[in-house]
Design a protein around this motif. Structure first.
Motif, PDB file in Angstrom:
ATOM      1  N   VAL A 100       0.833  -1.204   0.000  1.00  0.00           N
ATOM      2  CA  VAL A 100       0.000   0.000   0.000  1.00  0.00           C
ATOM      3  C   VAL A 100       0.866   1.253   0.000  1.00  0.00           C
ATOM      4  O   VAL A 100       0.545   2.256  -0.654  1.00  0.00           O
ATOM      5  CB  VAL A 100      -0.944  -0.011   1.214  1.00  0.00           C
ATOM      6  CG1 VAL A 100      -1.613   1.341   1.400  1.00  0.00           C
ATOM      7  CG2 VAL A 100      -1.998  -1.097   1.059  1.00  0.00           C
ATOM      8  N   THR A 117       3.514   1.859  -1.491  1.00  0.00           N
ATOM      9  CA  THR A 117       4.107   2.184  -2.793  1.00  0.00           C
ATOM     10  C   THR A 117       3.152   2.956  -3.694  1.00  0.00           C
ATOM     11  O   THR A 117       3.568   3.443  -4.744  1.00  0.00           O
ATOM     12  CB  THR A 117       4.540   0.899  -3.516  1.00  0.00           C
ATOM     13  OG1 THR A 117       3.375   0.115  -3.851  1.00  0.00           O
ATOM     14  CG2 THR A 117       5.469   0.072  -2.648  1.00  0.00           C
ATOM     15  N   GLY A 118       1.876   3.042  -3.302  1.00  0.00           N
ATOM     16  CA  GLY A 118       0.893   3.736  -4.127  1.00  0.00           C
ATOM     17  C   GLY A 118       0.323   4.963  -3.447  1.00  0.00           C
ATOM     18  O   GLY A 118       0.939   5.568  -2.577  1.00  0.00           O
ATOM     19  N   ARG A 164      -2.708   6.339  -1.139  1.00  0.00           N
ATOM     20  CA  ARG A 164      -3.751   5.897  -0.216  1.00  0.00           C
ATOM     21  C   ARG A 164      -5.079   6.595  -0.539  1.00  0.00           C
ATOM     22  O   ARG A 164      -5.124   7.812  -0.720  1.00  0.00           O
ATOM     23  CB  ARG A 164      -3.360   6.190   1.232  1.00  0.00           C
ATOM     24  CG  ARG A 164      -2.259   5.264   1.758  1.00  0.00           C
ATOM     25  CD  ARG A 164      -1.936   5.600   3.204  1.00  0.00           C
ATOM     26  NE  ARG A 164      -0.937   4.696   3.758  1.00  0.00           N
ATOM     27  CZ  ARG A 164      -1.219   3.581   4.422  1.00  0.00           C
ATOM     28  NH1 ARG A 164      -2.481   3.244   4.611  1.00  0.00           N
ATOM     29  NH2 ARG A 164      -0.261   2.820   4.904  1.00  0.00           N
ATOM     30  N   CYS A 219      -0.438   1.105  -7.004  1.00  0.00           N
ATOM     31  CA  CYS A 219       0.590   0.416  -6.217  1.00  0.00           C
ATOM     32  C   CYS A 219       1.481  -0.448  -7.106  1.00  0.00           C
ATOM     33  O   CYS A 219       1.046  -0.975  -8.129  1.00  0.00           O
ATOM     34  CB  CYS A 219      -0.063  -0.458  -5.146  1.00  0.00           C
ATOM     35  SG  CYS A 219      -1.048   0.460  -3.947  1.00  0.00           S
TER      36      CYS A 219
END
Length: 272
Positions: A144, A146-147, A149, A186
């Motif tokens: 999560v 890495t992307g 939210r 992500c």
């Protein structure tokens, strides 16, 4: 030179225990809903087996387990490296006291399933590429991060809109936790399976990668053909229809421990 004031022994013991308990509590929050949580459970079982072997006088077993435990510190540093890095980053940013759990939404299970199935069906009809990851027992907080939210209520419209071409979040994976879209855009680990067909693109390789690293279920929609595929347990099942996808999602969201969640996938794999 003695200090002017000393705490009573009882107070010092209470403070000492409270600090250790608080540190352990924060440690559990850091590894909760990550792959390291499963490793920690395995380590606890190993320590219990070492203790039991000593109680039962199983000398050979106890010697093997005790010698194995001596390498535990180095092994833990390697296994928990992502969690240690994230903890240090949070300390540096002053985020160690942030809330790590999202508020759960008691949305009807049927509505959640129909939203996912409907969105996948529309994305397949328009040949819009998509990668949807449904979190199960193994937490995906490290993915999560890495992307971007979102922590938004799962709806068909939002799920379809995320994957609209040439939008900021379309070229990545969506992470779903129960009835919430936790994050979008992500990055997932790619599979290292050398036997995978070269006709499969990055989405399929990423879906297989996350299914190898966790128990998550990944839904892939091909942008070239519109074919719907599912990756689970390092295996890829292609050419899923609407009813097949709905049946698999029902087995995931209905928490029946006696039911094998992916028996339908294996059966369809044989048919394919």
């Amino acid at each position: 030179m003695k200090p002017y004031f000393q705490f009573p022994d009882i107070i010092r013991h209470i403070v000492d225990i409270a600090i250790v308990a608080y540190a352990l509590y924060k440690l559990m929050l850091l590894i909760r809903e990550t792959r390291a949580e499963q490793v920690l459970k395995g380590l606890a079982i190993l320590l219990f087996a070492t203790w039991m072997s000593n109680i039962l006088n199983l000398n050979t077993v106890h010697m093997i387990l005790r010698n194995t435990a001596q390498l535990g510190v180095i092994a833990l540093l390697i296994v928990f490296q992502p969690e240690l890095r994230r903890a240090l980053e949070q300390i540096g940013r002053g985020r160690i006291f942030d809330k790590v759990m999202f508020t759960q939404n008691d949305e009807d299970v049927t509505e959640v399933i129909e939203n996912i199935v409907g969105a996948v069906q529309n994305l397949s009809s328009s040949r819009t590429g998509a990668l949807i990851v449904i979190e199960r027992k193994t937490g995906l907080n490290d993915v999560v991060e890495t992307g971007v939210r979102l922590d938004a209520r799962l709806t068909r419209e939002l799920l379809e809109n995320i994957f609209v071409p040439n939008t900021p979040l379309h070229d990545g994976a969506v992470i779903i936790r129960e009835s919430r879209i936790i994050a979008a855009g992500c990055f997932l680990p790619l599979t290292e399976n050398p036997n995978l067909s070269k006709q499969l693109g990055t989405r399929h390789r990423a879906a297989l990668g996350i299914s190898e690293a966790s128990d998550a279920l990944a839904i892939i929609v091909s942008e070239e053909t519109g074919i719907v595929s599912i990756a689970s347990d390092g295996k890829l099942t292609r050419y899923l229809d609407t009813e097949g996808l709905r049946g698999i999602l029902e087995k995931i969201y209905i928490k029946d421990k006696e039911l094998k969640p992916f028996s339908l996938i294996k059966r369809r794999s044989k048919d394919a």
